[in-house]
Design a protein around this motif. Structure first.
Motif, short mmCIF file in Angstrom:
data_model
loop_
_atom_site.label_atom_id
_atom_site.label_comp_id
_atom_site.label_asym_id
_atom_site.label_seq_id
_atom_site.Cartn_x
_atom_site.Cartn_y
_atom_site.Cartn_z
N SER A 5 -12.22 43.46 -7.60
CA SER A 5 -12.45 43.28 -6.16
C SER A 5 -11.12 43.09 -5.43
CB SER A 5 -13.38 42.10 -5.91
OG SER A 5 -12.80 40.89 -6.32
N LYS A 6 -10.17 42.39 -6.06
CA LYS A 6 -8.85 42.25 -5.43
C LYS A 6 -8.16 43.62 -5.36
CE LYS A 6 -7.80 37.49 -6.56
NZ LYS A 6 -6.88 36.58 -7.25
N ALA A 7 -8.28 44.41 -6.38
CA ALA A 7 -7.67 45.74 -6.42
C ALA A 7 -8.28 46.64 -5.34
CB ALA A 7 -7.83 46.36 -7.79
N ILE A 8 -9.58 46.54 -5.19
CA ILE A 8 -10.25 47.35 -4.15
C ILE A 8 -9.78 46.91 -2.77
CG2 ILE A 8 -12.48 47.83 -3.08
CD1 ILE A 8 -13.69 47.81 -5.92
N TRP A 9 -9.68 45.61 -2.53
CA TRP A 9 -9.21 45.12 -1.23
C TRP A 9 -7.76 45.52 -0.96
CZ3 TRP A 9 -11.96 44.14 2.70
CH2 TRP A 9 -13.24 43.63 2.57
N ILE A 10 -6.95 45.47 -1.99
CA ILE A 10 -5.54 45.92 -1.84
C ILE A 10 -5.51 47.41 -1.50
CG2 ILE A 10 -3.39 46.33 -3.09
CD1 ILE A 10 -3.89 43.69 -4.55
N PHE A 11 -6.35 48.20 -2.20
CA PHE A 11 -6.44 49.63 -1.92
C PHE A 11 -6.89 49.88 -0.48
CE2 PHE A 11 -8.92 53.58 -1.87
CZ PHE A 11 -7.91 54.47 -2.18
N VAL A 12 -7.91 49.16 -0.01
CA VAL A 12 -8.41 49.31 1.36
C VAL A 12 -7.33 48.93 2.37
CG1 VAL A 12 -10.07 48.39 3.03
CG2 VAL A 12 -10.84 49.03 0.75
N GLU A 13 -6.61 47.83 2.11
CA GLU A 13 -5.53 47.41 3.01
C GLU A 13 -4.41 48.45 3.06
OE1 GLU A 13 -4.40 43.53 1.69
OE2 GLU A 13 -6.19 42.58 2.54
N LEU A 14 -4.08 49.02 1.90
CA LEU A 14 -3.07 50.07 1.86
C LEU A 14 -3.52 51.31 2.63
CD1 LEU A 14 -1.72 49.87 -1.82
CD2 LEU A 14 -0.48 49.33 0.28
N MET A 15 -4.78 51.66 2.51
CA MET A 15 -5.32 52.82 3.25
C MET A 15 -5.26 52.56 4.76
SD MET A 15 -5.98 55.22 1.20
CE MET A 15 -7.02 56.31 2.10
#
Length: 148
Positions: A5-15
């Motif tokens: 979930s942290k990885a997904i949130w980091i990915f969303v923030e990067l996008m």
């Protein structure tokens, strides 16, 4: 599971950050293009103004002293205005108005010009001298005859 979930949130923030950066780059390019378009319009207006101001002095055989006086005070020495007050083919420009001429010189005195330098019944031939780039360096006036 917490790591995903942290990885997904980091990915969303990067996008989102990359989307914002792309939008900023697009806006900067649009502003730059708008600035270039505006500068082209300003340049076109300047060229048109220069053409309107100086076109009548290109190889004109019917220039009167009041025309010369007008261009002297309109240009204030740039481009230079050279006047040959003797009738004939010899280029002995007696009077030269340019930016190096002090502002308190009598050559800038309207009464002196109209009464002593340019006889009111005379006629002049004009020509425009340009440099290699096509910029106007000076306008020359040669006295050709007395008025009609």
């Amino acid at each position: 599971m917490d790591e995903w979930s942290k990885a997904i949130w980091i990915f969303v923030e990067l996008m989102i950050a990359s989307l914002i950066l792309v939008n900023v780059v697009i806006l900067v390019r649009m502003a730059s293009e708008a600035g270039r378009a505006q500068q082209r319009e300003i340049d076109a207006v300047a060229v048109t103004k220069e053409f309107r101001t100086y076109f009548r002095y290109e190889e004109n055989d019917e220039i009167y002293p009041q025309d010369i006086i007008s261009i002297i005070f309109e240009t204030r020495g740039y481009p230079e205005v050279w006047v040959d007050t003797t009738i004939g083919d010899e280029d002995g420009f007696n009077y030269k108005w340019n930016t190096s001429l002090p502002s308190n010189d009598t050559k800038w005195d309207l009464t002196n010009i109209s009464e002593n330098i340019l006889p009111y019944k005379s006629m002049y031939k004009s020509s425009v001298v340009k440099n290699i780039n096509g910029d106007i360096n000076r306008i020359e006036f040669r006295r050709i005859a007395y008025g009609k």
